[in-house]
Design an enzyme around this catalytic site. Structure first.
Site, PDB file in Angstrom:
ATOM      1  N   SER A 191       0.857  -1.196   0.000  1.00  0.00           N
ATOM      2  CA  SER A 191       0.000   0.000   0.000  1.00  0.00           C
ATOM      3  C   SER A 191       0.892   1.244   0.000  1.00  0.00           C
ATOM      4  CB  SER A 191      -0.955  -0.043   1.185  1.00  0.00           C
ATOM      5  OG  SER A 191      -2.034   0.834   1.002  1.00  0.00           O
TER       6      SER A 191
ATOM      7  N   HIS B  92      -7.173  -5.866  -1.542  1.00  0.00           N
ATOM      8  CA  HIS B  92      -6.085  -5.130  -0.891  1.00  0.00           C
ATOM      9  C   HIS B  92      -5.596  -5.819   0.384  1.00  0.00           C
ATOM     10  CE1 HIS B  92      -3.763  -1.426  -0.831  1.00  0.00           C
ATOM     11  NE2 HIS B  92      -4.065  -1.223   0.429  1.00  0.00           N
TER      12      HIS B  92
END
Length: 636
Positions: free
Chosen positions: A495, A608
């Protein structure tokens, strides 16, 4: 003693999701089945003396005691055909669980009424019905999808009331409101809730509302200025709010406030502690967590991230703050009955249930006793005085079976966020690397949570002070620990940590290998394709791609692709809507076009949260790829 390995992922028991009634604690224990490539969870009860399994699973979670303690409600996927979690009820004394009701799009949250006869349930609802079923998506709004959820356009979260006896349900709210959490009034005549009023134009704003159960009239109590998370209604008509004023945008710390709906004034109770009033520590083997606000005897209890620790604090209405449960550890969730029950972990101990009674703490579960058979590297803390004088927390973990006088390769780990933190929580990935003979280096550079708003605020300055902090941590680690081979260091992160990995390989050649995960490579594409991009990028980079075209490109790692000399592995998930797949594809294409050493690994069906909640076999494959890449380039 054994060394921990990738396959040991399947041994972790993930303890979480507790609720408390007097002496009884209901909580969830999740198992990771590598064989079935799935997760299974059951509810357990601690009765003040013993711990026993309460439900049979296979996917039971979110237990809630009824107000009189006679029943426990929980959500479950008990049948193969259950696409979404359904709501069940079971007597606390034991017996068969009864299916109360189910909702087409699942259950986000729920709460018993004060008399225990009704459950208020938050569930996604289609506010615009499709006239016919087909596979064409007609989209009229943003966000159109959300990470881990999928398509969200045309849906809002609303409240249904469910009769506990019959299971009959009726819709309470409707319209454009997007409801996030709720609480009943003490007399059961009203429900207070937090909701977004306009998630397209004001996605960071959420307000406090009240709905009258008889008239269904909805009244807004706040003034669309804040981002409210949780709350507690008090008997005098005022409220405790956990919220951010957004004065610094997203880096603004979430604090505890006392709010008067008559005067619209909010008093910051936690002004003396410049810390976020929630847990932002990273961990890759945690269970479902409840991070409530609890008001008891004039004190508000809450979890806050304090540097590398997540501890339990309490604050009274005069702003006096006390640390209730401290230590170098991560308090995941808690509840208060006749005592405080909490779930915690640290860097070498996975999640377990503890109680704090009469000032004495006791561990009451030992689901992860197996970990004591393994030799683990314990993080060693060191401080780095950055070039501007600010101190940075950093750690190294030595390889298992460390030998004095020997030089070891190292892997620099960079956390996501950027407003999260590393600290005293269990990271299976770090232990795998140390078991494979690597030193692990990690730190909390500028942008991290737990050190105050000024420290966390790197808006419009990505790749500047944060990058310097990270490089200075590496410099200090090499200087201080002579067993680190400065010529054999790799870097990885996910991320924001993936963005920073991309940034690093475009700005320095000091790393011999890199693995970027769920990353950002181009702020312009991130703005237009992801679930949060349309407000996160303007807040963090400044402006939008039209008003700040140069700034967006200057802060995009893609611009610096020609500079990359470090062998790079790109790991990305196909359904990562937080940092969508094009972030990986365009960086990979650019590097291949430019003749760089790069490989791309794409995980289908993952989002994610691959490293934390992905399918067990995919999580193991991800770790294998990271270790193999580092061994290929750092152990030559």
């Amino acid at each position: 003693m054994k060394r921990i390995d990738i396959k040991d992922l399947g041994k972790f028991k993930l303890v979480g999701g507790l609720d408390v009634y007097r002496r009884k604690v209901a909580f969830t224990v999740s198992e990771i089945s590598v064989e079935k490539d799935d997760y299974f969870s059951k509810i357990y009860i601690y009765d003040g003396r013993n711990v026993k399994q309460f439900t049979s699973g296979p996917k039971d979670s979110n237990p809630r005691f009824s107000p009189d303690g006679k029943f426990i409600a929980f959500t479950s996927k008990r049948h193969k055909e259950s696409k979404e979690a359904e709501l069940y009820l079971i007597p606390t004394a034991g017996g068969e669980a009864k299916l109360l009701t189910k909702f087409k799009f699942g259950i986000n949250d729920y709460e018993f009424s004060p008399d225990g006869k009704t459950l208020a349930v938050i569930t996604p609802l289609e506010i615009e019905r499709k006239k016919k079923k087909d596979d064409v998506h007609i989209i009229k709004e943003i966000p159109f999808w959300f990470n881990g959820v999928g398509w969200v356009y045309g849906k809002r979260n609303h409240i249904y009331l469910v009769d506990v006896e019959s299971g009959k349900k009726r819709k309470l709210t409707r319209g454009n409101l997007n409801i996030q959490t709720l609480k009943w009034s003490k007399d059961g005549s009203k429900i207070y809730f937090v909701a977004q009023e306009d998630r397209e134009k004001k996605p960071m704003i959420s307000d406090l509302f009240v709905v009258d159960l008889k008239s269904k009239k909805v009244e807004k109590l706040t003034e669309s200025k804040w981002r409210i998370g949780d709350f507690v209604p008090l008997e005098d008509g005022t409220f405790i709010l956990r919220m951010s004023t957004l004065e610094r945008g997203i880096p603004t710390n979430t604090h505890i406030y006392h709010f008067n709906p008559e005067t619209k004034e909010a008093k910051k109770l936690t002004a003396k502690l410049d810390r976020s009033a929630y847990n932002s520590l990273n961990c890759d083997v945690r269970g479902p967590s409840r991070n409530p606000l609890v008001y008891k005897d004039g004190w508000v209890y809450y979890i806050a991230t304090d540097g590398p620790r997540a501890n339990l604090f309490r604050v009274n209405l005069d702003g006096e703050i006390e640390r209730v449960i401290g230590g170098d550890r991560n308090v995941e969730s808690f509840g208060i009955g006749d005592y405080i029950a909490f779930i915690a972990q640290d860097a070498t101990t996975p999640t377990e249930l503890y109680i704090l009674k009469d000032g004495k703490e006791r561990k009451v579960t030992d689901f992860n006793a197996w970990i004591r058979e393994y030799k683990l590297s314990k993080p060693e803390h060191f401080k780095v005085k950055a070039s501007d004088g600010v101190e940075i927390d950093a750690w190294i973990m030595k390889p298992v079976d460390f030998e004095e006088g020997k030089k070891y390769p190292a892997v620099l780990e960079i956390h996501g966020g950027p407003k999260t933190a590393y600290g005293y929580s269990f990271m299976h990935e770090f232990h795998v690397l140390t078991a494979r003979g690597f030193v692990v280096i990690f730190s909390n550079p500028r942008g991290s949570d737990g050190y105050g708003e000024e420290f966390a605020d790197i808006r419009e300055h990505y790749g500047e002070r944060d990058y310097q902090d990270i490089m200075e941590v590496v410099d200090e680690a090499i200087k201080r620990f002579d067993f680190i081979d400065g010529e054999r260091i790799g870097v990885t992160g996910g991320s924001y940590g993936g963005f920073m990995t991309n940034w690093i390989v475009g700005h320095t050649k000091r790393f011999r290998a890199a693995v970027t995960q769920r990353s950002i490579s181009n702020w312009v594409s991130f703005f237009g394709t992801t679930d949060i991009g349309y407000y996160f990028a303007p807040d963090q980079i400044g402006g939008d791609p039209w008003s700040n075209t140069e700034g967006y490109w200057e802060k995009s790692p893609l611009k610096y692709a020609p500079n990359v000399e470090t062998p790079l592995l790109i790991i990305h998930s196909m359904e990562d809507y937080r940092c969508w797949l094009p972030e990986a594809l365009q960086f990979f294409t650019a590097l291949k076009y430019l003749g760089k050493t790069v490989e791309l690994a794409i995980f289908p069906g993952e989002n994610h949260d691959l490293s934390r909640k992905g399918k067990p076999k995919h999580r193991m494959k991800r770790l294998e790829l990271i270790v193999e890449w580092m061994e290929r380039w750092l152990k030559k």
